[in-house]
Write a protein that holds these residues in place. Structure first.
Motif, PDB file in Angstrom:
ATOM      1  N   LEU A   1       1.933  19.940 -39.049  1.00  0.00           N
ATOM      2  CA  LEU A   1       0.996  20.735 -38.272  1.00  0.00           C
ATOM      3  C   LEU A   1       1.629  21.171 -36.960  1.00  0.00           C
ATOM      4  N   ALA A   2       1.005  22.177 -36.378  1.00  0.00           N
ATOM      5  CA  ALA A   2       1.338  22.594 -35.010  1.00  0.00           C
ATOM      6  C   ALA A   2       0.068  22.500 -34.180  1.00  0.00           C
ATOM      7  N   LEU A   3       0.223  22.124 -32.941  1.00  0.00           N
ATOM      8  CA  LEU A   3      -0.902  22.033 -32.012  1.00  0.00           C
ATOM      9  C   LEU A   3      -0.510  22.690 -30.699  1.00  0.00           C
ATOM     10  N   ALA A   4      -1.508  23.084 -29.953  1.00  0.00           N
ATOM     11  CA  ALA A   4      -1.336  23.482 -28.550  1.00  0.00           C
ATOM     12  C   ALA A   4      -0.277  24.570 -28.351  1.00  0.00           C
ATOM     13  N   PRO A   5      -0.591  25.822 -28.715  1.00  0.00           N
ATOM     14  CA  PRO A   5       0.392  26.901 -28.570  1.00  0.00           C
ATOM     15  C   PRO A   5       0.479  27.444 -27.146  1.00  0.00           C
ATOM     16  N   ALA A   6       0.598  26.545 -26.201  1.00  0.00           N
ATOM     17  CA  ALA A   6       0.741  26.921 -24.792  1.00  0.00           C
ATOM     18  C   ALA A   6       2.084  26.407 -24.304  1.00  0.00           C
ATOM     19  N   ALA A   7       2.468  26.773 -23.106  1.00  0.00           N
ATOM     20  CA  ALA A   7       3.691  26.231 -22.515  1.00  0.00           C
ATOM     21  C   ALA A   7       3.583  24.711 -22.439  1.00  0.00           C
ATOM     22  N   MET A   8       4.709  24.037 -22.647  1.00  0.00           N
ATOM     23  CA  MET A   8       4.670  22.577 -22.741  1.00  0.00           C
ATOM     24  C   MET A   8       4.082  21.933 -21.495  1.00  0.00           C
ATOM     25  N   GLN A   9       4.317  22.527 -20.343  1.00  0.00           N
ATOM     26  CA  GLN A   9       3.802  21.931 -19.107  1.00  0.00           C
ATOM     27  C   GLN A   9       2.274  21.955 -19.043  1.00  0.00           C
ATOM     28  N   ASN A  10       1.653  22.691 -19.948  1.00  0.00           N
ATOM     29  CA  ASN A  10       0.196  22.791 -19.975  1.00  0.00           C
ATOM     30  C   ASN A  10      -0.419  22.103 -21.197  1.00  0.00           C
ATOM     31  N   VAL A  11       0.379  21.309 -21.902  1.00  0.00           N
ATOM     32  CA  VAL A  11      -0.060  20.699 -23.149  1.00  0.00           C
ATOM     33  C   VAL A  11      -0.263  19.197 -22.968  1.00  0.00           C
TER      34      VAL A  11
ATOM     35  N   LEU B   1       0.018  15.356 -23.726  1.00  0.00           N
ATOM     36  CA  LEU B   1       1.068  14.557 -24.341  1.00  0.00           C
ATOM     37  C   LEU B   1       0.648  14.064 -25.726  1.00  0.00           C
ATOM     38  N   ALA B   2      -0.617  13.768 -25.909  1.00  0.00           N
ATOM     39  CA  ALA B   2      -1.100  13.271 -27.205  1.00  0.00           C
ATOM     40  C   ALA B   2      -0.857  14.292 -28.313  1.00  0.00           C
ATOM     41  N   ASP B   3      -1.014  15.579 -28.008  1.00  0.00           N
ATOM     42  CA  ASP B   3      -0.759  16.614 -29.013  1.00  0.00           C
ATOM     43  C   ASP B   3       0.717  16.655 -29.407  1.00  0.00           C
ATOM     44  N   LEU B   4       1.592  16.449 -28.442  1.00  0.00           N
ATOM     45  CA  LEU B   4       3.025  16.441 -28.728  1.00  0.00           C
ATOM     46  C   LEU B   4       3.376  15.250 -29.623  1.00  0.00           C
ATOM     47  N   HIS B   5       2.796  14.096 -29.320  1.00  0.00           N
ATOM     48  CA  HIS B   5       3.062  12.907 -30.128  1.00  0.00           C
ATOM     49  C   HIS B   5       2.526  13.072 -31.545  1.00  0.00           C
ATOM     50  N   THR B   6       1.374  13.708 -31.696  1.00  0.00           N
ATOM     51  CA  THR B   6       0.817  13.928 -33.033  1.00  0.00           C
ATOM     52  C   THR B   6       1.754  14.777 -33.881  1.00  0.00           C
ATOM     53  N   MET B   7       2.339  15.808 -33.294  1.00  0.00           N
ATOM     54  CA  MET B   7       3.289  16.638 -34.044  1.00  0.00           C
ATOM     55  C   MET B   7       4.530  15.849 -34.435  1.00  0.00           C
ATOM     56  N   ILE B   8       5.054  15.063 -33.511  1.00  0.00           N
ATOM     57  CA  ILE B   8       6.237  14.255 -33.815  1.00  0.00           C
ATOM     58  C   ILE B   8       5.929  13.250 -34.919  1.00  0.00           C
ATOM     59  N   ASN B   9       4.788  12.570 -34.810  1.00  0.00           N
ATOM     60  CA  ASN B   9       4.450  11.516 -35.766  1.00  0.00           C
ATOM     61  C   ASN B   9       4.167  12.064 -37.162  1.00  0.00           C
ATOM     62  N   THR B  10       3.649  13.275 -37.236  1.00  0.00           N
ATOM     63  CA  THR B  10       3.362  13.872 -38.541  1.00  0.00           C
ATOM     64  C   THR B  10       4.592  14.589 -39.099  1.00  0.00           C
ATOM     65  N   ASN B  11       5.173  15.478 -38.313  1.00  0.00           N
ATOM     66  CA  ASN B  11       6.224  16.359 -38.813  1.00  0.00           C
ATOM     67  C   ASN B  11       7.575  15.671 -38.977  1.00  0.00           C
ATOM     68  N   ILE B  12       7.805  14.619 -38.204  1.00  0.00           N
ATOM     69  CA  ILE B  12       9.092  13.912 -38.287  1.00  0.00           C
ATOM     70  C   ILE B  12       8.903  12.533 -38.914  1.00  0.00           C
TER      71      ILE B  12
END
Length: 257
Positions: free
Chosen positions: A89-99, A101-112
Motif C-alpha cells: 500500500l501507499a499512504l500519505a501522498p504529501a511531502a514527508m515533512q508533513n506525514v 510517522l505511523a503512516d511511514l512505518h505502516t508502508m515499511i512493515n507491509t511493503n518490505i
C-alpha cells in the motif's frame, strides 16, 4: 495430475483479486490471503466453484502468523508453484515533512517486512518444487523514478527491485525464478487507500487519462508464471501509453513584487 498452486497475498481487491480470477480460469489451485475476512471468503466462494481454493486470513506483517499458516497448509496445497507478493500500500501522498510517522512505518512493515516474511517462509516449498517455480514481486515505477510525495513508498518499491535481483542470485541452480513486476499508474482501490478513503481525490488521479487496470497486471503475472521453465524475466516495467517521464523539476524564487 495435480494442478499447479498459486499463493497470492493481498487477494481481496485490485491486482490480487484480478490475479486470483485469472489463474482460476487456467485451472490453478489457489491459496489466497488477505486481512479483510468478508471479502476473502466471498472470493473463495466465488472461485471455489472452479478450482480448489484455500483462503487464509493473514496479516503479512506478522512473521509468526505467516510461518504458522504456511506450516499448516493442507497436504493438497503444500507444493506451491508460484508466489505472488502483491500485498502492499501507499499512504500519505504529501511531502514527508508533513506525514505522520505511523503512516511511514505502516508502508515499511507491509511493503518490505511483509514481503520478506512471506518469501522466507515459502522458499523451502518453492525450492522443493524446483524448475519452473516463480516468485513474482509486485513493485512499482515509483521504485525507479522519484516524484513528490513518494518518499517511503517509492523507497519500499526500490527495495522490492533489489530484493528480487538478489534473490535471483541466491536461487541460482534451484530452478526458482524471480521477477519484479513494476506497474505504473493503475486504477484500483490503491488511490482510495492512499488518499485516506477520499474517493474524489482518488478519482482525480485518473481523470482525463487511461490508466492500467487490475486485469492488465493480472495478465502479465499469468504470462510470467506460464513461461517455459528455462526463461526468467528479471523485471517488467509496464505503464499506460499516456504515462511517460517529465523534465527535472526546477525551483525558482518568486519574482519580486
Amino acid at each position: 495430475m495435480l494442478s499447479k498452486t498459486l499463493f497470492i497475498t493481498g487477494a481481496t481487491s485490485g491486482f490480487g483479486a484480478a490475479t486470483a480470477r485469472r489463474f482460476a480460469r487456467d485451472g490453478w489451485s489457489l491459496i489466497i490471503t488477505g486481512r479483510r475476512e468478508e471479502r476473502l471468503f466471498a472470493l473463495a466462494n466465488e472461485l471455489g466453484a472452479l478450482v480448489p481454493v484455500h483462503p487464509l486470513k493473514l496479516d503479512v506483517q506478522d512473521a509468526t502468523a505467516v510461518a504458522d499458516a504456511i506450516a499448516c497448509l493442507p497436504p493438497e496445497f503444500r507444493q506451491v508453484h508460484t508466489l505472488v507478493n502483491n500485498a502492499g500500500l501507499a499512504l500519505a501522498p504529501a511531502a514527508m515533512q508533513n506525514v505522520a510517522l505511523a503512516d511511514l512505518h505502516t508502508m515499511i512493515n507491509t511493503n518490505i517486512t511483509g514481503v520478506v516474511n512471506v518469501t522466507h517462509a515459502l522458499l523451502p516449498r518453492l525450492i522443493e518444487t524446483g524448475a519452473g517455480a516463480n516468485i513474482i514481486n509486485i513493485g512499482s515505477t515509483a521504485g525507479e523514478w522519484p516524484y513528490p510525495g513518494s518518499h517511503v513508498y517509492g523507497a519500499s518499491k526500490a527495495f522490492i527491485k533489489q530484493f528480487s535481483y538478489n534473490l535471483r542470485s541466491d536461487l541460482m541452480g534451484t530452478g526458482v525464478r524471480v521477477t519484479d513486476l513494476a506497474p505504473g499508474i493503475a486504477e484500483t482501490e490503491f488511490s482510495v487507500v492512499r488518499n485516506s478513503g477520499d474517493q474524489a481525490a482518488a478519482d482525480a488521479v485518473y481523470k482525463g487519462t487511461v490508466p492500467l487496470s487490475a486485469v492488465d497486471v493480472a495478465e502479465q503475472i499469468a504470462h510470467i508464471a506460464n513461461l517455459p521453465d528455462h526463461i526468467n524475466i528479471n523485471r517488467i516495467e509496464m505503464v499506460p501509453v499516456r504515462q511517460a517521464w517529465g523534465p527535472y523539476a526546477i525551483f525558482r524564487e518568486p519574482s519580486p513584487e
